[in-house]
Enzyme design. Structure first.
Site, PDB file in Angstrom:
ATOM      1  N   ASP A 226      96.261 -37.877 -90.500  1.00  0.00           N
ATOM      2  CA  ASP A 226      96.325 -39.555 -90.187  1.00  0.00           C
ATOM      3  C   ASP A 226      97.723 -39.634 -89.574  1.00  0.00           C
ATOM      4  OD1 ASP A 226      97.299 -41.450 -93.055  1.00  0.00           O
ATOM      5  OD2 ASP A 226      97.131 -39.337 -92.840  1.00  0.00           O
TER       6      ASP A 226
ATOM      7  N   ARG B 177     104.458 -39.928 -94.356  1.00  0.00           N
ATOM      8  CA  ARG B 177     104.410 -40.571 -95.848  1.00  0.00           C
ATOM      9  C   ARG B 177     103.818 -39.792 -96.788  1.00  0.00           C
ATOM     10  NH1 ARG B 177     100.946 -45.430 -93.040  1.00  0.00           N
ATOM     11  NH2 ARG B 177      99.103 -44.726 -93.366  1.00  0.00           N
ATOM     12  N   ASP B 178     103.381 -40.507 -97.825  1.00  0.00           N
ATOM     13  CA  ASP B 178     102.771 -40.013 -98.993  1.00  0.00           C
ATOM     14  C   ASP B 178     101.323 -40.069 -98.619  1.00  0.00           C
ATOM     15  OD1 ASP B 178     103.193 -42.723-101.412  1.00  0.00           O
ATOM     16  OD2 ASP B 178     102.589 -42.789 -99.064  1.00  0.00           O
ATOM     17  N   GLU B 179     100.738 -39.597 -97.572  1.00  0.00           N
ATOM     18  CA  GLU B 179      99.378 -39.461 -97.216  1.00  0.00           C
ATOM     19  C   GLU B 179      99.335 -38.409 -96.475  1.00  0.00           C
ATOM     20  OE1 GLU B 179      96.158 -42.853 -95.883  1.00  0.00           O
ATOM     21  OE2 GLU B 179      98.294 -43.400 -95.825  1.00  0.00           O
TER      22      GLU B 179
ATOM     23  N   ASP C 158      89.684 -41.230 -88.415  1.00  0.00           N
ATOM     24  CA  ASP C 158      90.583 -40.946 -87.215  1.00  0.00           C
ATOM     25  C   ASP C 158      90.263 -39.533 -86.467  1.00  0.00           C
ATOM     26  OD1 ASP C 158      93.437 -42.197 -88.729  1.00  0.00           O
ATOM     27  OD2 ASP C 158      91.646 -42.149 -89.479  1.00  0.00           O
TER      28      ASP C 158
ATOM     29  N   TRP D  91      83.788 -43.327 -90.605  1.00  0.00           N
ATOM     30  CA  TRP D  91      84.386 -42.181 -91.110  1.00  0.00           C
ATOM     31  C   TRP D  91      83.749 -41.054 -91.226  1.00  0.00           C
ATOM     32  CZ3 TRP D  91      86.623 -46.422 -90.081  1.00  0.00           C
ATOM     33  CH2 TRP D  91      87.927 -46.629 -90.044  1.00  0.00           C
TER      34      TRP D  91
ATOM     35  N   GLU E  16     100.411 -46.543 -85.716  1.00  0.00           N
ATOM     36  CA  GLU E  16      99.323 -46.666 -86.638  1.00  0.00           C
ATOM     37  C   GLU E  16      98.738 -48.031 -86.314  1.00  0.00           C
ATOM     38  OE1 GLU E  16      98.135 -46.611 -91.261  1.00  0.00           O
ATOM     39  OE2 GLU E  16     100.158 -46.904 -90.629  1.00  0.00           O
TER      40      GLU E  16
ATOM     41  N   HIS F  20     100.525 -41.992 -85.843  1.00  0.00           N
ATOM     42  CA  HIS F  20      98.869 -42.082 -85.915  1.00  0.00           C
ATOM     43  C   HIS F  20      98.401 -41.716 -84.623  1.00  0.00           C
ATOM     44  CE1 HIS F  20      98.781 -43.355 -90.177  1.00  0.00           C
ATOM     45  NE2 HIS F  20      97.300 -43.544 -89.932  1.00  0.00           N
TER      46      HIS F  20
END
Ligand code: BGC
Length: 773
Positions: free
Chosen positions: A349, A353-355, A362, A421, A638, A659
């Protein structure tokens, strides 16, 4: 944690390994100093071909006689490690010498055991808590050397590394000392698969376009392009001096270095100098999402040179689109850069960041655009194998793959089963089939597709899906994630979860029927065709009013329903008018989120509402594609409103500036504006559907796409309402042009055409007039 191998994807067992998976006894666990394993070995005099087969738990970098093996980054890669672990194969003949040789394998936490997931509930040791290496060095007479418990280990200068954390490197510790041995781990070699896609590699380095010093004396570098990658620099100074590098995507007011949107991802590097002249450093085992770097030098040292280095699995382009509108051209560039930054082993994505997770929704909305811009075939094929590995017993497809939560549901329960998804398991194979003629991926994923649509059927009371509203409950859906409401005092209509979920229920069931037919599974094709019809009728009954208005009267409902032919004929004209009106009422502003946006403009074009499509696409206010470009974006945001017109940064808690999801509009630029599409009946561009829908304001437009057969080129220019369209097809590609309402008085190479025309390989000139608006 013991591995239970499961057969997922064709070539699981690729070779008979001699080596064992050996763990360094110097290792002190996740988040501590990284370790190496090493061995010295003798080779007799003769220069000989030698190949290294190598893998690891965690990330590795290998050196033979002090020289690095290959240039691949973040090896062995990221897969669903409890099902599949990739290995690489390198020709190392040029590194082996006669007599004594030394091999070192550096190991770090990587995706395998770095904390993953966001916030305080991040999961460490997702797939295991010990790093380990496995290698076979093979010569003409068989195995020369392989990993076993006789190898030694010790600590690396890398004092700490983690995917979100970054890397701490102490160059004073570069003289490696073997302080410990190794131990063989119980590991099932059947999990090893040859790396299935292009390796992650560096792209050309980018020099700073601007630099300044902040009030604290730190130096900020603006590299001008938001990337996925890292900072590379050369420093000179005294031993013990330190260089800290932090990263950000944006600057707040007064050029404030703002990376609050990284959340708990520290995303930094610290390098301690050894003090021996020029020292060059970039991190080994992680990467960052950034445009700006803030450098703090502590002690007597100075930066000599510095650059940002983008990395990607898919650095090379297979397509381009340009127009007479500079903002639109920049938007395409931003999509390319967002793809590069998020196609690093896994379609993620975001890279900052912490992702940074392989979100399925996506990936499915962006898949076609990804294939237009790069050769994404093996990349997605690998991803689909991870998606299948993470599929739950009940058929639910995970929200992202590789999925850290599947083995650790305690912190993040029920992270699977969202319509829009999970449909990635049906949509992405279909895109690979149409773009590359890849029939094998359809059959490889068929069982998983059936399990998915049966899961969705199971969460619905028959055809209508009624998802629960709580995240984590079985059947929860993200709906049309981030669908804008405009002014929240008088919010615009948005789609409800049941409508969004039922739309995708139909989309995947209908697609599966087509796929089953292509694969010759008549029984399944018939069953799914019947079920799709049932959903179609139920959808009309449940969501379409006698007036032709769709229940929620929002842009996403109309876009998806029209694109997938869910509007009954008797309601078509009225629904079309309602669709037009909700956009006019919104001042031609976008009213779609992650699943609605890729459908909006293609649906308008399909309905011949080119005028509306043009107004929505070219408006420069928020929400809009060109708004972010006008605000200086160099990647895709995003959120439509990631930055306010006055430059204020939207709520950083979930606000990435990189994103790719909304970059899915590029599919419309290629397929509608440039007018070239793959055909499902003759996939892999054996047949090219030629159906240009020119937007006069974008003139002149040029596009190309490299396919197996060669390069397809399409270009048009509009003078008044007269369009001159040039198409070049390589051998092996046949074009099919069916004149429509927007192609008045069409001619091909000077000959008038009334019916459908077949265009042979070569260059053709089509001329037609656009209808007077
Ligand atoms: C991710 C998106 C994802 C969404 C779904 C976000 O946090 O960044 O990419 O699609 O969650 O909820």
């Amino acid at each position: 944690m013991n591995f239970q191998p499961k057969a997922v994807g064709g070539d699981l067992v690729s070779r008979a390994w001699s080596g064992d998976m050996i763990a360094p006894l110097s290792d002190r666990g996740q988040g501590t100093a990284a370790s190496f394993v090493a061995k010295t070995f003798i080779c007799d005099g003769t220069k000989m071909p030698a190949e290294l087969f190598i893998s690891a738990l965690g990330l590795y970098r290998c050196f033979i006689n002090g020289k690095r093996v290959g240039e691949d980054l973040l090896t062995p890669g990221w897969t669903s490690y409890d099902h599949r672990v990739a290995y690489q194969r390198y020709d190392v003949s040029h590194l082996i010498k006669s007599g004594q040789n030394r091999i070192e394998i550096w190991l770090a936490d990587g995706w395998y055991r770095s904390p993953l997931m966001w916030g305080q509930k991040a999961i460490p040791n997702c797939w295991g808590d010990r790093t380990a290496a496995m290698a076979d060095l093979v010569g003409p007479n068989g195995v020369i050397l392989s990993t076993d418990a006789s190898w030694q280990s010790g600590l690396l200068p890398i004092r700490k590394s983690g995917i979100y954390f970054g890397e701490i490197y102490d160059a004073r510790e570069e003289r490696l000392v073997e302080t410990h041995g190794t131990v063989t781990l119980p590991f099932d070699k059947a999990l090893l698969v040859a790396h299935e896609t292009a390796p992650v590699r560096e792209l050309p380095a980018i020099a700073p376009i601007d630099t300044w010093t902040d009030a604290e004396g730190r130096t900020i570098y603006d590299f001008g392009q938001n990337i996925g990658g890292y900072v590379l620099y050369t420093v000179r100074g005294a031993a013990g001096a330190e260089v800290r590098v932090e990263h950000s995507e944006v600057l707040g007011p007064d050029r404030y270095f703002d990376n609050r949107n990284y959340r708990t991802a520290q995303a930094h590097t610290i390098y301690t100098l050894r003090g021996t002249g020029d020292e060059t450093y970039s991190p080994h085992f992680t990467f960052f999402g950034f445009r700006y770097a803030r450098v703090t030098v502590t002690g007597n040292a100075h930066i000599v040179t510095i650059s940002s280095v983008p990395i990607s699995s898919l650095p090379n382009l297979a397509g381009s689109f340009s127009s007479g509108n500079a903002l639109v051209n920049r938007l395409v560039q931003n999509t390319i850069w967002s793809q590069r930054a998020n196609f690093i082993e896994v379609p993620t994505d975001c890279p900052q960041r912490d992702e940074r997770l392989g979100w399925t929704g996506d990936a499915q909305v962006f898949a076609a655009t990804a294939c237009w811009l790069t050769d994404s075939r093996t990349f997605f094929r690998k991803y689909l194998r991870d998606v299948m590995a993470d599929q739950r017993e009940d058929g639910a497809v995970s929200h992202f793959s590789p999925d850290p939560t599947r083995l650790h549901p305690e912190n993040f329960p029920g992270f699977a089963g969202s319509t829009g998804w999970g449909d990635a398991i049906v949509v992405i194979p279909w895109v690979l089939y149409t773009h590359y003629g890849d029939r094998a991926v359809l059959s490889e994923c068929l069982n998983a597709m059936v399990r998915w649509v049966n899961f969705v059927w199971s969460i619905s009371d028959g055809p209508i899906v009624r998802p629960p509203s709580r995240w984590g409950d079985r059947g929860f859906t993200f709906g049309d994630w981030l669908q804008p409401v405009g002014d929240n005092r008088k919010p615009r209509p948005t789609i409800a979860d049941d409508c969004a979920a039922t739309l995708y229920h139909f989309i995947s069931t209908d697609l599966l029927a087509k796929i089953a037919a292509i694969l010759g599974d008549e029984v399944l094709a018939e069953r799914m065709t019947g079920r799709a019809e049932e959903i179609r009728h139920a959808f009309a009954r449940e969501f379409i009013a006698p007036s032709g208005r769709i229940a929620h009267n929002d842009q996403t409902s109309y876009a998806l329903a029209f694109l997938h032919d869910l509007i009954p004929a008797e309601h078509h004209a009225a629904a079309r008018q309602h669709f037009r009106q909700v956009i006019v009422d919104a001042d031609y502003k976008i009213g779609t989120g992650f699943i609605g946006t890729p459908a909006l403009l293609p649906a308008l074009t399909k309905l011949g509402m080119d005028d509306i499509a043009e107004k929505v696409f070219l408006q420069e206010e928020v929400p809009g594609w060109l708004y972010q470009v006008s605000k200086g974006a160099t990647t895709i945001w995003e959120r439509w409103d990631s930055m306010a017109p006055d430059g204020t940064i939207y709520e950083p808690d979930m606000n990435s500036y990189n994103h790719y999801a909304y970059g899915a509009v590029c599919q419309w630029l290629f397929e509608n504006v440039a007018g070239i599409s793959p055909s499902a009946t003759a996939p892999g561009f054996a047949e090219v559907i030629v159906d240009p829908a020119p937007i006069a304001a974008l003139s002149p437009v040029t596009a190309h796409h490299d396919v197996r057969q060669g390069r397809i080129e399409a270009a048009w220019e509009c003078r008044g309402n007269r369009v001159t369209y040039r198409l070049t097809l390589p051998e092996g590609c046949v074009g099919r042009f069916r004149p429509g309402l927007r192609h008045q008085n069409p001619s091909i190479n000077g000959e008038p055409v009334a019916e459908e025309a077949i265009l042979r390989p070569g260059t053709h000139q089509l001329v037609f007039s656009l209808p007077q608006s």
